[in-house]
Design a protein around this motif. Structure first.
Motif, PDB file in Angstrom:
ATOM      1  N   ILE A  72     -29.415  42.169  53.607  1.00  0.00           N
ATOM      2  CA  ILE A  72     -29.760  40.966  54.347  1.00  0.00           C
ATOM      3  C   ILE A  72     -29.044  40.999  55.695  1.00  0.00           C
ATOM      4  CG2 ILE A  72     -29.671  38.449  54.379  1.00  0.00           C
ATOM      5  CD1 ILE A  72     -31.537  39.622  52.260  1.00  0.00           C
ATOM      6  N   PRO A  73     -29.782  41.022  56.806  1.00  0.00           N
ATOM      7  CA  PRO A  73     -29.112  41.018  58.121  1.00  0.00           C
ATOM      8  C   PRO A  73     -28.418  39.689  58.390  1.00  0.00           C
ATOM      9  CG  PRO A  73     -31.493  40.823  58.381  1.00  0.00           C
ATOM     10  CD  PRO A  73     -31.249  41.061  56.927  1.00  0.00           C
ATOM     11  N   VAL A  74     -27.293  39.759  59.097  1.00  0.00           N
ATOM     12  CA  VAL A  74     -26.501  38.574  59.425  1.00  0.00           C
ATOM     13  C   VAL A  74     -26.521  38.383  60.937  1.00  0.00           C
ATOM     14  CG1 VAL A  74     -24.227  37.502  59.295  1.00  0.00           C
ATOM     15  CG2 VAL A  74     -25.018  38.964  57.421  1.00  0.00           C
ATOM     16  N   PHE A  75     -26.826  37.153  61.374  1.00  0.00           N
ATOM     17  CA  PHE A  75     -26.915  36.843  62.800  1.00  0.00           C
ATOM     18  C   PHE A  75     -25.855  35.819  63.177  1.00  0.00           C
ATOM     19  CE2 PHE A  75     -31.054  38.480  61.704  1.00  0.00           C
ATOM     20  CZ  PHE A  75     -31.404  39.256  62.799  1.00  0.00           C
ATOM     21  N   ASP A  76     -25.269  35.997  64.361  1.00  0.00           N
ATOM     22  CA  ASP A  76     -24.244  35.066  64.823  1.00  0.00           C
ATOM     23  C   ASP A  76     -24.868  33.848  65.483  1.00  0.00           C
ATOM     24  OD1 ASP A  76     -24.992  35.778  67.420  1.00  0.00           O
ATOM     25  OD2 ASP A  76     -23.196  36.978  67.805  1.00  0.00           O
ATOM     26  N   GLU A  77     -24.027  33.011  66.089  1.00  0.00           N
ATOM     27  CA  GLU A  77     -24.492  31.765  66.698  1.00  0.00           C
ATOM     28  C   GLU A  77     -25.394  31.986  67.917  1.00  0.00           C
ATOM     29  OE1 GLU A  77     -20.086  32.419  67.756  1.00  0.00           O
ATOM     30  OE2 GLU A  77     -21.456  32.754  66.068  1.00  0.00           O
ATOM     31  N   TYR A  78     -25.412  33.216  68.440  1.00  0.00           N
ATOM     32  CA  TYR A  78     -26.283  33.558  69.575  1.00  0.00           C
ATOM     33  C   TYR A  78     -27.491  34.368  69.132  1.00  0.00           C
ATOM     34  CZ  TYR A  78     -21.928  32.256  71.880  1.00  0.00           C
ATOM     35  OH  TYR A  78     -20.786  31.587  72.270  1.00  0.00           O
ATOM     36  N   ASN A  79     -27.737  34.382  67.813  1.00  0.00           N
ATOM     37  CA  ASN A  79     -28.850  35.125  67.216  1.00  0.00           C
ATOM     38  C   ASN A  79     -28.764  36.624  67.465  1.00  0.00           C
ATOM     39  OD1 ASN A  79     -30.140  32.842  66.056  1.00  0.00           O
ATOM     40  ND2 ASN A  79     -30.985  32.315  68.072  1.00  0.00           N
ATOM     41  N   ARG A  80     -27.540  37.119  67.541  1.00  0.00           N
ATOM     42  CA  ARG A  80     -27.310  38.552  67.639  1.00  0.00           C
ATOM     43  C   ARG A  80     -26.874  39.080  66.279  1.00  0.00           C
ATOM     44  NH1 ARG A  80     -23.069  38.142  72.547  1.00  0.00           N
ATOM     45  NH2 ARG A  80     -22.012  37.145  70.769  1.00  0.00           N
ATOM     46  N   LEU A  81     -27.254  40.313  65.974  1.00  0.00           N
ATOM     47  CA  LEU A  81     -26.811  40.927  64.729  1.00  0.00           C
ATOM     48  C   LEU A  81     -25.288  40.970  64.682  1.00  0.00           C
ATOM     49  CD1 LEU A  81     -29.287  43.875  64.084  1.00  0.00           C
ATOM     50  CD2 LEU A  81     -28.830  41.945  62.559  1.00  0.00           C
ATOM     51  N   LYS A  82     -24.743  40.610  63.533  1.00  0.00           N
ATOM     52  CA  LYS A  82     -23.297  40.500  63.387  1.00  0.00           C
ATOM     53  C   LYS A  82     -22.798  41.469  62.323  1.00  0.00           C
ATOM     54  CE  LYS A  82     -19.259  38.143  63.669  1.00  0.00           C
ATOM     55  NZ  LYS A  82     -18.427  38.073  64.886  1.00  0.00           N
ATOM     56  N   GLU A 112     -36.666  32.057  53.487  1.00  0.00           N
ATOM     57  CA  GLU A 112     -37.982  32.350  54.071  1.00  0.00           C
ATOM     58  C   GLU A 112     -37.941  33.597  54.934  1.00  0.00           C
ATOM     59  OE1 GLU A 112     -41.352  30.253  56.971  1.00  0.00           O
ATOM     60  OE2 GLU A 112     -39.637  29.086  56.240  1.00  0.00           O
ATOM     61  N   LYS A 113     -36.907  33.724  55.756  1.00  0.00           N
ATOM     62  CA  LYS A 113     -36.784  34.863  56.664  1.00  0.00           C
ATOM     63  C   LYS A 113     -35.997  36.024  56.056  1.00  0.00           C
ATOM     64  CE  LYS A 113     -36.846  31.950  60.828  1.00  0.00           C
ATOM     65  NZ  LYS A 113     -36.067  31.570  62.046  1.00  0.00           N
ATOM     66  N   LYS A 114     -35.304  35.741  54.952  1.00  0.00           N
ATOM     67  CA  LYS A 114     -34.418  36.723  54.317  1.00  0.00           C
ATOM     68  C   LYS A 114     -33.366  37.242  55.309  1.00  0.00           C
ATOM     69  CE  LYS A 114     -36.897  38.326  50.240  1.00  0.00           C
ATOM     70  NZ  LYS A 114     -37.763  37.151  50.100  1.00  0.00           N
ATOM     71  N   ILE A 115     -32.680  36.272  55.916  1.00  0.00           N
ATOM     72  CA  ILE A 115     -31.582  36.580  56.825  1.00  0.00           C
ATOM     73  C   ILE A 115     -30.445  35.592  56.564  1.00  0.00           C
ATOM     74  CG2 ILE A 115     -33.112  37.472  58.640  1.00  0.00           C
ATOM     75  CD1 ILE A 115     -32.647  34.820  60.148  1.00  0.00           C
ATOM     76  N   CYS A 116     -29.271  35.890  57.099  1.00  0.00           N
ATOM     77  CA  CYS A 116     -28.172  34.933  57.119  1.00  0.00           C
ATOM     78  C   CYS A 116     -27.945  34.504  58.558  1.00  0.00           C
ATOM     79  CB  CYS A 116     -26.897  35.555  56.549  1.00  0.00           C
ATOM     80  SG  CYS A 116     -26.888  35.693  54.754  1.00  0.00           S
ATOM     81  N   GLU A 117     -27.726  33.212  58.764  1.00  0.00           N
ATOM     82  CA  GLU A 117     -27.555  32.680  60.104  1.00  0.00           C
ATOM     83  C   GLU A 117     -26.499  31.582  60.095  1.00  0.00           C
ATOM     84  OE1 GLU A 117     -31.476  31.428  61.172  1.00  0.00           O
ATOM     85  OE2 GLU A 117     -31.788  30.361  59.288  1.00  0.00           O
ATOM     86  N   ARG A 118     -26.059  31.197  61.281  1.00  0.00           N
ATOM     87  CA  ARG A 118     -24.970  30.229  61.397  1.00  0.00           C
ATOM     88  C   ARG A 118     -25.357  28.820  60.954  1.00  0.00           C
ATOM     89  NH1 ARG A 118     -19.891  32.128  61.244  1.00  0.00           N
ATOM     90  NH2 ARG A 118     -19.337  33.429  63.027  1.00  0.00           N
ATOM     91  N   LYS A 119     -26.586  28.412  61.217  1.00  0.00           N
ATOM     92  CA  LYS A 119     -27.012  27.059  60.894  1.00  0.00           C
ATOM     93  C   LYS A 119     -28.337  27.096  60.150  1.00  0.00           C
ATOM     94  CE  LYS A 119     -24.739  24.803  64.829  1.00  0.00           C
ATOM     95  NZ  LYS A 119     -24.929  23.930  66.018  1.00  0.00           N
ATOM     96  N   ILE A 120     -28.542  26.076  59.328  1.00  0.00           N
ATOM     97  CA  ILE A 120     -29.805  25.939  58.617  1.00  0.00           C
ATOM     98  C   ILE A 120     -30.193  24.469  58.643  1.00  0.00           C
ATOM     99  CG2 ILE A 120     -28.881  25.543  56.290  1.00  0.00           C
ATOM    100  CD1 ILE A 120     -31.035  27.674  55.384  1.00  0.00           C
ATOM    101  N   TYR A 121     -31.480  24.191  58.688  1.00  0.00           N
ATOM    102  CA  TYR A 121     -31.958  22.823  58.817  1.00  0.00           C
ATOM    103  C   TYR A 121     -31.437  21.966  57.659  1.00  0.00           C
ATOM    104  CZ  TYR A 121     -35.083  18.808  59.169  1.00  0.00           C
ATOM    105  OH  TYR A 121     -35.588  17.537  59.275  1.00  0.00           O
ATOM    106  N   GLY A 122     -30.825  20.839  58.009  1.00  0.00           N
ATOM    107  CA  GLY A 122     -30.313  19.920  57.001  1.00  0.00           C
ATOM    108  C   GLY A 122     -28.960  20.288  56.445  1.00  0.00           C
ATOM    109  N   GLY A 123     -28.402  21.412  56.901  1.00  0.00           N
ATOM    110  CA  GLY A 123     -27.117  21.863  56.397  1.00  0.00           C
ATOM    111  C   GLY A 123     -25.960  21.390  57.247  1.00  0.00           C
ATOM    112  N   PRO A 124     -24.738  21.559  56.770  1.00  0.00           N
ATOM    113  CA  PRO A 124     -23.561  21.143  57.540  1.00  0.00           C
ATOM    114  C   PRO A 124     -23.335  22.044  58.746  1.00  0.00           C
ATOM    115  CG  PRO A 124     -22.896  22.343  55.579  1.00  0.00           C
ATOM    116  CD  PRO A 124     -24.375  22.149  55.469  1.00  0.00           C
ATOM    117  N   ASP A 125     -22.684  21.499  59.757  1.00  0.00           N
ATOM    118  CA  ASP A 125     -22.325  22.268  60.953  1.00  0.00           C
ATOM    119  C   ASP A 125     -20.923  22.835  60.755  1.00  0.00           C
ATOM    120  OD1 ASP A 125     -21.765  23.331  63.403  1.00  0.00           O
ATOM    121  OD2 ASP A 125     -21.973  21.466  64.527  1.00  0.00           O
ATOM    122  N   PHE A 126     -20.862  24.119  60.436  1.00  0.00           N
ATOM    123  CA  PHE A 126     -19.580  24.777  60.202  1.00  0.00           C
ATOM    124  C   PHE A 126     -19.148  25.633  61.392  1.00  0.00           C
ATOM    125  CE2 PHE A 126     -20.172  24.728  55.314  1.00  0.00           C
ATOM    126  CZ  PHE A 126     -19.514  23.516  55.227  1.00  0.00           C
TER     127      PHE A 126
END
Length: 266
Positions: A72-82, A112-126
Protein backbone atom coordinates in the motif's frame (compact mmCIF):
# COMPACT_ATOMS: atom_id res chain seq x y z
CA UNK A 1 -3.30 -11.44 16.35
CA UNK A 2 -6.59 -11.20 14.43
CA UNK A 3 -9.42 -13.71 14.23
CA UNK A 4 -11.09 -14.39 10.89
CA UNK A 5 -14.82 -13.93 11.50
CA UNK A 6 -15.68 -16.45 8.75
CA UNK A 7 -13.15 -19.29 9.15
CA UNK A 8 -12.46 -18.65 12.89
CA UNK A 9 -8.76 -19.10 12.19
CA UNK A 10 -6.17 -16.83 13.79
CA UNK A 11 -3.79 -14.67 11.80
CA UNK A 12 -0.59 -14.12 13.76
CA UNK A 13 2.37 -11.90 12.90
CA UNK A 14 5.95 -12.96 13.51
CA UNK A 15 9.49 -11.74 12.89
CA UNK A 16 9.50 -13.03 9.30
CA UNK A 17 6.04 -14.12 8.13
CA UNK A 18 2.27 -14.08 8.53
CA UNK A 19 0.81 -17.23 10.12
CA UNK A 20 -2.64 -18.74 9.53
CA UNK A 21 -3.39 -20.90 12.58
CA UNK A 22 -6.34 -23.28 12.87
CA UNK A 23 -7.25 -23.61 16.61
CA UNK A 24 -9.17 -26.84 15.94
CA UNK A 25 -6.62 -28.84 13.93
CA UNK A 26 -3.54 -26.92 15.18
CA UNK A 27 -2.36 -26.65 11.56
CA UNK A 28 -0.29 -23.55 10.87
CA UNK A 29 0.40 -22.14 7.40
CA UNK A 30 3.05 -19.49 6.82
CA UNK A 31 3.01 -16.75 4.20
CA UNK A 32 6.12 -14.75 3.35
CA UNK A 33 6.31 -11.42 1.59
CA UNK A 34 8.07 -12.13 -1.75
CA UNK A 35 11.79 -11.36 -2.09
CA UNK A 36 12.05 -9.57 1.24
CA UNK A 37 11.99 -10.55 4.90
CA UNK A 38 9.69 -8.32 6.94
CA UNK A 39 8.60 -8.26 10.55
CA UNK A 40 4.82 -8.52 10.83
CA UNK A 41 4.06 -6.43 13.92
CA UNK A 42 0.29 -5.82 13.68
CA UNK A 43 -2.76 -6.44 11.52
CA UNK A 44 -6.48 -5.74 11.35
CA UNK A 45 -9.29 -6.88 9.05
CA UNK A 46 -10.64 -4.01 6.93
CA UNK A 47 -13.35 -6.25 5.44
CA UNK A 48 -14.19 -9.96 5.48
CA UNK A 49 -11.08 -11.01 3.57
CA UNK A 50 -8.41 -8.28 3.59
CA UNK A 51 -5.87 -7.75 6.38
CA UNK A 52 -4.16 -4.38 6.70
CA UNK A 53 -0.65 -5.11 7.99
CA UNK A 54 2.04 -3.07 9.72
CA UNK A 55 5.29 -4.60 8.49
CA UNK A 56 8.46 -2.87 9.66
CA UNK A 57 8.73 -0.12 7.02
CA UNK A 58 5.90 -1.15 4.67
CA UNK A 59 2.12 -1.15 4.81
CA UNK A 60 0.72 -4.30 3.20
CA UNK A 61 -2.72 -5.63 2.34
CA UNK A 62 -3.11 -9.40 2.46
CA UNK A 63 -6.00 -11.14 0.68
CA UNK A 64 -6.84 -14.10 2.93
CA UNK A 65 -8.76 -15.80 0.09
CA UNK A 66 -6.17 -15.48 -2.66
CA UNK A 67 -3.28 -15.66 -0.15
CA UNK A 68 -1.52 -12.73 -1.81
CA UNK A 69 0.16 -9.50 -0.69
CA UNK A 70 0.07 -6.04 -2.20
CA UNK A 71 2.05 -3.06 -0.95
CA UNK A 72 0.00 0.00 0.00
CA UNK A 73 1.64 3.30 -1.04
CA UNK A 74 1.86 6.00 1.63
CA UNK A 75 1.43 9.69 0.76
CA UNK A 76 2.40 12.69 2.87
CA UNK A 77 0.45 15.89 3.48
CA UNK A 78 1.59 17.21 0.07
CA UNK A 79 0.42 14.05 -1.73
CA UNK A 80 3.99 12.93 -2.31
CA UNK A 81 5.09 9.33 -1.87
CA UNK A 82 6.47 8.90 1.63
CA UNK A 83 9.15 6.47 2.75
CA UNK A 84 8.48 5.40 6.34
CA UNK A 85 11.34 4.40 8.59
CA UNK A 86 9.15 2.35 10.91
CA UNK A 87 5.50 1.22 10.81
CA UNK A 88 4.37 0.51 14.38
CA UNK A 89 0.71 -0.55 14.50
CA UNK A 90 -2.69 -0.39 12.81
CA UNK A 91 -6.07 0.26 14.43
CA UNK A 92 -9.70 1.24 13.81
CA UNK A 93 -11.61 4.07 15.47
CA UNK A 94 -15.29 4.15 16.44
CA UNK A 95 -16.23 5.63 13.05
CA UNK A 96 -14.60 2.83 11.06
CA UNK A 97 -11.48 4.78 10.05
CA UNK A 98 -8.38 2.61 9.77
CA UNK A 99 -5.19 4.23 11.00
CA UNK A 100 -1.53 3.38 10.54
CA UNK A 101 0.87 4.56 13.24
CA UNK A 102 4.50 5.23 12.40
CA UNK A 103 7.65 7.15 13.27
CA UNK A 104 6.24 9.90 11.02
CA UNK A 105 2.86 10.27 12.70
CA UNK A 106 -0.52 8.82 11.70
CA UNK A 107 -1.84 7.89 8.25
CA UNK A 108 -5.33 6.80 7.21
CA UNK A 109 -6.07 3.84 4.97
CA UNK A 110 -8.28 4.75 1.99
CA UNK A 111 -9.99 1.49 1.04
CA UNK A 112 -11.34 2.86 -2.25
CA UNK A 113 -7.95 4.01 -3.55
CA UNK A 114 -5.92 1.41 -1.63
CA UNK A 115 -3.50 4.04 -0.36
CA UNK A 116 -2.54 5.59 2.97
CA UNK A 117 -2.85 9.36 3.32
CA UNK A 118 -2.66 12.05 5.98
CA UNK A 119 -6.37 12.90 6.08
CA UNK A 120 -9.60 11.10 5.34
CA UNK A 121 -13.11 12.51 5.05
CA UNK A 122 -14.82 12.63 8.44
CA UNK A 123 -11.66 11.61 10.27
CA UNK A 124 -9.66 13.45 12.93
CA UNK A 125 -7.00 15.99 11.99
CA UNK A 126 -3.75 14.50 13.26
CA UNK A 127 -1.48 16.93 11.42
CA UNK A 128 0.06 18.04 14.73
CA UNK A 129 1.52 14.52 14.99
CA UNK A 130 3.32 14.58 11.62
CA UNK A 131 6.74 14.75 13.26
CA UNK A 132 5.91 12.53 16.23
CA UNK A 133 6.73 8.87 16.64
CA UNK A 134 3.30 7.38 17.29
CA UNK A 135 2.86 3.83 18.58
CA UNK A 136 -0.87 3.56 19.15
CA UNK A 137 -4.19 5.41 18.98
CA UNK A 138 -7.36 4.56 20.91
CA UNK A 139 -10.72 6.35 20.64
CA UNK A 140 -12.64 6.07 23.90
CA UNK A 141 -16.39 5.78 24.50
CA UNK A 142 -16.68 9.58 24.82
CA UNK A 143 -15.06 10.20 21.43
CA UNK A 144 -11.66 11.37 22.66
CA UNK A 145 -8.56 10.04 20.94
CA UNK A 146 -5.70 8.85 23.15
CA UNK A 147 -2.33 8.84 21.42
CA UNK A 148 0.70 6.86 22.58
CA UNK A 149 3.96 8.48 21.52
CA UNK A 150 7.66 8.08 22.03
CA UNK A 151 9.16 10.88 24.18
CA UNK A 152 6.13 13.17 23.66
CA UNK A 153 3.87 11.63 26.28
CA UNK A 154 0.35 10.24 26.31
CA UNK A 155 -1.91 12.75 24.56
CA UNK A 156 -5.69 13.16 24.64
CA UNK A 157 -7.15 14.81 21.54
CA UNK A 158 -10.62 16.32 21.16
CA UNK A 159 -11.66 16.06 17.51
CA UNK A 160 -14.36 18.74 17.89
CA UNK A 161 -12.32 21.49 19.57
CA UNK A 162 -8.94 20.21 18.29
CA UNK A 163 -7.54 20.69 21.79
CA UNK A 164 -4.85 18.40 23.14
CA UNK A 165 -3.97 17.52 26.71
CA UNK A 166 -0.78 15.70 27.68
CA UNK A 167 -1.33 13.39 30.64
CA UNK A 168 0.59 14.48 33.75
CA UNK A 169 3.17 11.99 35.03
CA UNK A 170 4.70 11.45 38.48
CA UNK A 171 7.54 13.87 39.19
CA UNK A 172 10.11 11.07 38.99
CA UNK A 173 9.22 10.28 35.35
CA UNK A 174 9.83 12.47 32.32
CA UNK A 175 8.09 12.16 28.95
CA UNK A 176 11.44 12.56 27.22
CA UNK A 177 12.56 9.19 28.60
CA UNK A 178 9.28 7.32 28.10
CA UNK A 179 7.70 5.40 25.26
CA UNK A 180 3.97 4.67 25.44
CA UNK A 181 3.07 1.47 23.57
CA UNK A 182 -0.49 0.35 24.26
CA UNK A 183 -3.79 1.98 25.31
CA UNK A 184 -7.13 0.45 26.29
CA UNK A 185 -10.36 1.56 27.96
CA UNK A 186 -11.90 -0.59 30.68
CA UNK A 187 -15.60 -1.23 31.33
CA UNK A 188 -15.67 1.58 33.91
CA UNK A 189 -14.38 4.16 31.45
CA UNK A 190 -10.83 4.45 32.77
CA UNK A 191 -7.92 4.58 30.34
CA UNK A 192 -4.96 2.23 30.83
CA UNK A 193 -1.67 2.92 29.11
CA UNK A 194 1.39 0.68 29.04
CA UNK A 195 4.83 2.16 28.59
CA UNK A 196 8.52 1.37 28.54
CA UNK A 197 8.58 2.11 32.27
CA UNK A 198 5.35 1.05 33.92
CA UNK A 199 1.56 1.09 33.74
CA UNK A 200 -0.71 4.14 33.98
CA UNK A 201 -4.41 4.34 34.84
CA UNK A 202 -6.09 7.63 33.95
CA UNK A 203 -9.36 8.97 35.34
CA UNK A 204 -10.89 10.56 32.23
CA UNK A 205 -12.90 13.12 34.25
CA UNK A 206 -10.24 14.45 36.61
CA UNK A 207 -7.28 13.43 34.40
CA UNK A 208 -5.57 12.17 37.56
CA UNK A 209 -3.12 9.33 37.04
CA UNK A 210 -2.27 6.20 39.01
CA UNK A 211 1.17 4.77 38.33
CA UNK A 212 2.13 1.11 38.73
CA UNK A 213 5.70 -0.15 38.48
CA UNK A 214 7.94 -2.78 40.00
CA UNK A 215 7.42 -1.12 43.37
CA UNK A 216 3.68 -1.76 42.97
CA UNK A 217 4.16 -5.47 42.30
CA UNK A 218 4.69 -5.56 38.54
CA UNK A 219 7.50 -8.01 37.90
CA UNK A 220 8.78 -6.10 34.85
CA UNK A 221 8.23 -2.45 33.88
CA UNK A 222 7.91 -2.63 30.07
CA UNK A 223 4.25 -3.15 29.10
CA UNK A 224 3.04 -4.20 25.64
CA UNK A 225 -0.44 -5.71 26.25
CA UNK A 226 -3.42 -4.83 28.46
CA UNK A 227 -6.76 -6.66 28.62
CA UNK A 228 -9.80 -6.72 30.92
CA UNK A 229 -11.42 -10.11 31.55
CA UNK A 230 -15.10 -10.93 32.16
CA UNK A 231 -14.59 -10.46 35.90
CA UNK A 232 -13.29 -6.91 35.28
CA UNK A 233 -9.74 -7.83 36.30
CA UNK A 234 -6.87 -6.36 34.31
CA UNK A 235 -4.24 -8.60 32.71
CA UNK A 236 -0.93 -6.97 31.86
CA UNK A 237 1.57 -8.37 29.36
CA UNK A 238 5.22 -7.43 29.79
CA UNK A 239 8.29 -7.65 27.58
CA UNK A 240 10.40 -10.40 29.12
CA UNK A 241 8.52 -10.67 32.42
CA UNK A 242 5.43 -12.74 31.64
CA UNK A 243 1.83 -11.84 32.44
CA UNK A 244 0.61 -9.96 35.49
CA UNK A 245 -2.97 -10.05 36.82
CA UNK A 246 -4.10 -7.11 38.90
CA UNK A 247 -5.67 -8.25 42.13
CA UNK A 248 -9.13 -6.93 43.18
CA UNK A 249 -9.34 -3.31 44.34
CA UNK A 250 -6.03 -2.58 42.57
CA UNK A 251 -4.06 -3.80 45.59
CA UNK A 252 -1.22 -5.35 43.61
CA UNK A 253 -0.37 -7.95 41.00
CA UNK A 254 0.08 -11.68 40.64
CA UNK A 255 2.63 -12.88 38.14
CA UNK A 256 1.80 -15.76 35.80
CA UNK A 257 4.78 -17.87 34.72
CA UNK A 258 5.18 -20.78 32.35
CA UNK A 259 7.56 -23.52 33.46
CA UNK A 260 9.64 -25.60 31.06
CA UNK A 261 6.71 -28.01 30.58
CA UNK A 262 4.39 -25.18 29.53
CA UNK A 263 2.37 -25.33 32.75
CA UNK A 264 1.30 -22.00 34.18
CA UNK A 265 1.76 -21.16 37.85
CA UNK A 266 1.25 -18.08 40.04
Amino acid sequence: LSEDSVTKKFWIGSSSCLNEFDPVTFVNNRYYYPNEQLEFSDGIFVNEKDLLLACEYKVLLFDTHKKSFIQIPVFDEYNRLKDIGRIENVCRDNKGNFMVMSNAGVFFYNAEKKICERKIYGGPDFSFLNHYEVFNVKQDSHGYYWIATNKKGLIRYDMITKKTVTVSLPNTIKNESLRFDIITEDSRGSIWAGSSNGLFKINTVSMLTEYFSEGSGLNYPEINAIMEDNNHLMWIGTVGGGINKMTPLNTGFKNFNLNKNGVGTY
